[in-house]
Design a protein around this motif. Structure first.
Motif, short mmCIF file in Angstrom:
data_model
loop_
_atom_site.label_atom_id
_atom_site.label_comp_id
_atom_site.label_asym_id
_atom_site.label_seq_id
_atom_site.Cartn_x
_atom_site.Cartn_y
_atom_site.Cartn_z
N GLY A 102 1.43 4.76 1.57
CA GLY A 102 1.58 3.50 0.85
C GLY A 102 2.35 3.63 -0.45
N GLY A 103 2.93 4.81 -0.69
CA GLY A 103 3.63 5.02 -1.96
C GLY A 103 5.13 4.88 -1.89
N ASN A 104 5.65 4.28 -0.82
CA ASN A 104 7.09 4.11 -0.69
C ASN A 104 7.54 2.91 -1.51
N ARG A 105 8.31 3.16 -2.56
CA ARG A 105 8.72 2.09 -3.48
C ARG A 105 9.58 1.04 -2.79
N ALA A 106 10.50 1.51 -1.95
CA ALA A 106 11.39 0.56 -1.27
C ALA A 106 10.60 -0.37 -0.36
N ALA A 107 9.61 0.20 0.33
CA ALA A 107 8.78 -0.62 1.22
C ALA A 107 7.95 -1.61 0.42
#
Length: 220
Positions: free
Chosen positions: A143-148
């Motif tokens: 859950g740490g994907n900035r783009a997502a």
């Protein structure tokens, strides 16, 4: 009209086995073969298959780069089904992130191979949702994907659209979502289309990966 398939694998025996399984079905036709990802784009332009069944690991151009190139350069590209030896493989997840619609294990039974091709062609369900969850848990960044996260924030999904996305992540088809929410199938199709458009996702698989990588849906 039959579902047309292009087979891409550097192992002739794998291609022959897939061809034999698929061509035994009256509604599936294998229209071509290639031994490397580098041949995919010209063959897709020539043959216009509905589905490309593509090995993830090939010597010149692997399935990940071939997927990226195909989606970048071909208008109205076919569905892409990654064919792999190992289920829990970072290469598979990268192929899905690159835009592949699902994956198929080389050791799959004939009925599973046929089901995968039909399901990918229809595009109304997520193929092997439990495996996608497992891949997202291991390689999706928790859950740490900035783009997502940014894509999800920009989307501003309604409460109902968010509900639909969560059910998509569980692998439910449009008909199953409709039954769960007690609405019509056409209503669900509209919600799914809205979710894909708002997330800028090519298909259900890409939308679900964004849901996992943003933390909107927990992969466990």
């Amino acid at each position: 009209m039959p579902v047309t398939v292009l087979l891409v694998d550097d192992e002739p025996l794998v291609r022959a086995g897939l061809r034999a399984v698929l061509e035994a079905q009256p509604d599936i036709e294998v229209v071509g073969e290639a031994a490397d990802g580098a041949a995919v784009i010209p063959l897709v332009r020539q043959l216009r298959p509905d589905v490309v069944a593509m090995d993830v690991r090939m010597p010149l151009l692997d399935g990940i780069e071939a997927t990226r190139a195909l989606l970048r350069t071909v208008a109205d590209p076919p569905k892409i089904l990654v064919v792999t030896t190992f289920e829990n493989d970072e290469y598979v997840y990268e192929a899905l992130r690159a835009g592949a619609d699902g994956f198929l294990l080389k050791r799959a039974r004939p009925a599973e191979i046929v089901h995968a091709v039909r399901l990918i062609a229809e595009g109304e369900s997520l193929l092997f949702p439990a495996s996608v969850r497992q891949l997202a848990a291991e390689y999706g960044g928790g859950g740490g994907n900035r783009a997502a996260r940014a894509a999800l924030e920009r989307a501003r999904l309604t409460e109902r659209e968010g509900e639909v996305l969560r059910l998509m992540a569980r692998g439910l088809s449009n008909a199953e979502i409709a039954a769960r929410l007690v609405v019509g199938t056409e209503t669900v199709k509209s919600h799914v289309s809205a979710v894909l458009a708002k997330l800028g996702a090519r298909d259900r698989t890409q939308a679900v990966i964004t849901a996992y990588e943003s933390g909107f849906v927990a992969p466990g």
